[in-house]
Design an enzyme around this catalytic site. Structure first.
Site, mmCIF file in Angstrom:
data_model
loop_
_atom_site.group_PDB
_atom_site.id
_atom_site.type_symbol
_atom_site.label_atom_id
_atom_site.label_comp_id
_atom_site.label_asym_id
_atom_site.label_seq_id
_atom_site.Cartn_x
_atom_site.Cartn_y
_atom_site.Cartn_z
ATOM 1 N N GLY A 145 53.805 42.383 36.960
ATOM 2 C CA GLY A 145 52.862 41.473 36.304
ATOM 3 C C GLY A 145 52.416 40.307 37.152
ATOM 4 C CB SER A 149 48.291 46.498 42.378
ATOM 5 O OG SER A 149 47.704 45.770 41.330
ATOM 6 C CG ASP A 206 45.389 40.944 38.388
ATOM 7 O OD1 ASP A 206 45.118 40.024 37.597
ATOM 8 O OD2 ASP A 206 46.222 41.838 38.137
#
Ligand SMILES: Nc1ncnc2c1ncn2[C@@H]1O[C@H](COP(=O)(O)OP(=O)(O)OP(=O)(O)O)[C@@H](O)[C@H]1O
Ligand SMILES: C[C@@](O)(CCO)CC(=O)[O-]
Ligand SMILES: [Mg+2]
Length: 389
Positions: A145, A149, A206
């Site tokens: 979390g 990635s 992200d």
């Protein structure tokens, strides 16, 4: 010449999952990084100089593809499209997955196959069939979390672009240097295409926060930088329960198909929570009392966001245990990132005594969780050429 790129992880203060469906979310970078080093070997008769090597150091995995084999399996890549990122087609993903499978990853590490595929695709799209050696290390827990990635995709894209003809850089600069605006945009676009291979349907929040750093508000692909006007301290608790963002994002989409009206209202409530949270963080404060009032509002909004994440079906028994434990100390928490395990955020108010922080950490760690306090809202991705640090 060798280049090293680093890209930070992130926390999501509000709006995960709902952001995939068009709501506002708020994220901040954290001072834990993924590093990618990249160099081209000097040509010789040595067999190793005609391969692409990828070493995932922390997880002790090494890949080595003869460039001729990559060319055979991926004849349509390699046309050096560094300046124009485009999505990886389904057939290419399948062909790359086969190249990764040939390397016989042990079953326990099979989750890393999508990371290796993504690197191979980014590499071949930007540098074609040129031999190279890349080494990856990360301070982030993977699949928890904190945006591992995205940090991997951003650091990989940055290192690859730094050694391409598409960016102009100062090679004599000592130490870490930032990219200019147009280079950052290019890194972010490549990283987003990489995230799609790992995540399926990412919102882009992200990779964007990892590229640009700071605290950002994000909605439908658009970022707004937020100027934080209050000290924000968060405890991050890793439940150590493994999960996978791709599956969790897909499960929320399936629930949305089953209950479109109810889920639209949930996403709309999250949108309001994120916007309110952003305006609280941005508004100026005059004294401790004002900070305390703002913190109380943040705590309430975090709890409301957590309730809605439960509605989306992405909480987990381990997350609920962390929530109950922190509540005993009158502290508010919410999951961060995709949920289903992974990490939980707990707001640590400015006037909270160090003794209480120590006690809550002790209790969480005695339950088998791992706690950390990271600096939040720092810089984004940076690169450094060899000879400098
Ligand atoms: N350092 C790394 N080396 C290789 N692959 C990585 C690395 N970091 C992440 N990955 C890839 O990303 C996957 C984890 O991504 P995932 O999106 O599930 O979790 P996360 O990004 O840590 O959390 P979140 O998306 O909720 O912020 C790993 O299984 C692996 O394929
Ligand atoms: C769950 C999610 O909202 C955040 C993961 O950090 C997925 C995304 O936005 O891509
Ligand atoms: Mg991720």
């Amino acid at each position: 010449m060798e280049v090293r790129a680093r890209a930070p992880g992130k926390i999501i203060l509000a709006g995960e999952h709902a952001v995939v469906h068009g709501s506002t979310a708020l994220a901040a970078s954290i001072d834990l990084y993924t590093y990618v080093s990249l160099g081209f070997p000097t040509p010789s008769d040595n067999d190793d100089t005609i391969k692409l090597h990828l070493h995932l150091k922390d997880v002790d995995l090494e890949f080595s593809w003869p460039v001729g084999r990559i060319k055979e399996v991926l004849p349509d890549l390699g046309s050096h499209t560094a300046s124009s990122p485009s999505p990886c087609s389904l057939e290419t993903i399948k062909a790359i997955a086969a190249l990764v499978e040939e390397q016989n990853i042990p079953e326990a590490k099979i989750g890393l196959a999508s990371g290796a595929s993504t690197f191979l695709w980014l590499y071949t799209s930007i540098h074609g069939y040129k031999p190279a050696k890349a080494v990856v290390t990360s301070e982030l827990p993977l699949g928890s979390g904190l945006g591992s990635s995205a940090a991997f995709c951003v650091a990989s894209s940055a290192a690859l672009l730094a050694l391409s003809d598409s960016v102009t850089l100062d090679f004599s600069h000592q130490g870490w240097q930032m990219f200019g605006e147009s280079e950052l945009e290019l890194v972010n676009k490549w990283a987003f295409e990489g995230e799609k291979i790992i995540h399926g349907k990412p919102s882009g929040i992200d990779n964007t926060v990892s590229t640009y750093g700071n605290t950002i508000k994000f909605r439908s692909g658009e970022l707004t930088r937020i100027k934080t006007n209050m000290p924000l301290k968060m405890l991050i608790t890793n439940t150590k329960v493994g999960r996978n963002t791709k599956a969790l994002v897909a499960s929320v989409s399936e629930r949305t198909i089953r209950h479109p009206k109810a889920m639209a209202l949930v996403f709309s409530a999250v949108d309001s929570i994120s916007s309110e949270l952003a305006s609280i963080i941005e508004s100026p404060v005059s004294d401790d009392l004002a900070i305390t009032e703002k913190e109380e509002k943040l705590e309430e909004l975090m709890e409301m966001n957590q309730g809605l994440l439960q509605c989306m079906g992405v909480s987990h028994a381990s997350i609920e245990t962390v929530l109950r434990t922190t509540l005993k100390y009158k502290l508010s928490s919410k999951l961060t990132g995709a949920g289903g395990g992974g990490c939980v955020l707990t707001l640590l108010p400015n006037l909270l005594s160090g003794t209480v922080v120590d006690k809550v950490i002790e209790e969480l760690e005695s339950s088998g969780f791992q706690c950390l306090i990271a600096g939040i809202g720092g810089g984004g991705m940076e690169i450094s050429f060899s000879g400098s640090s």
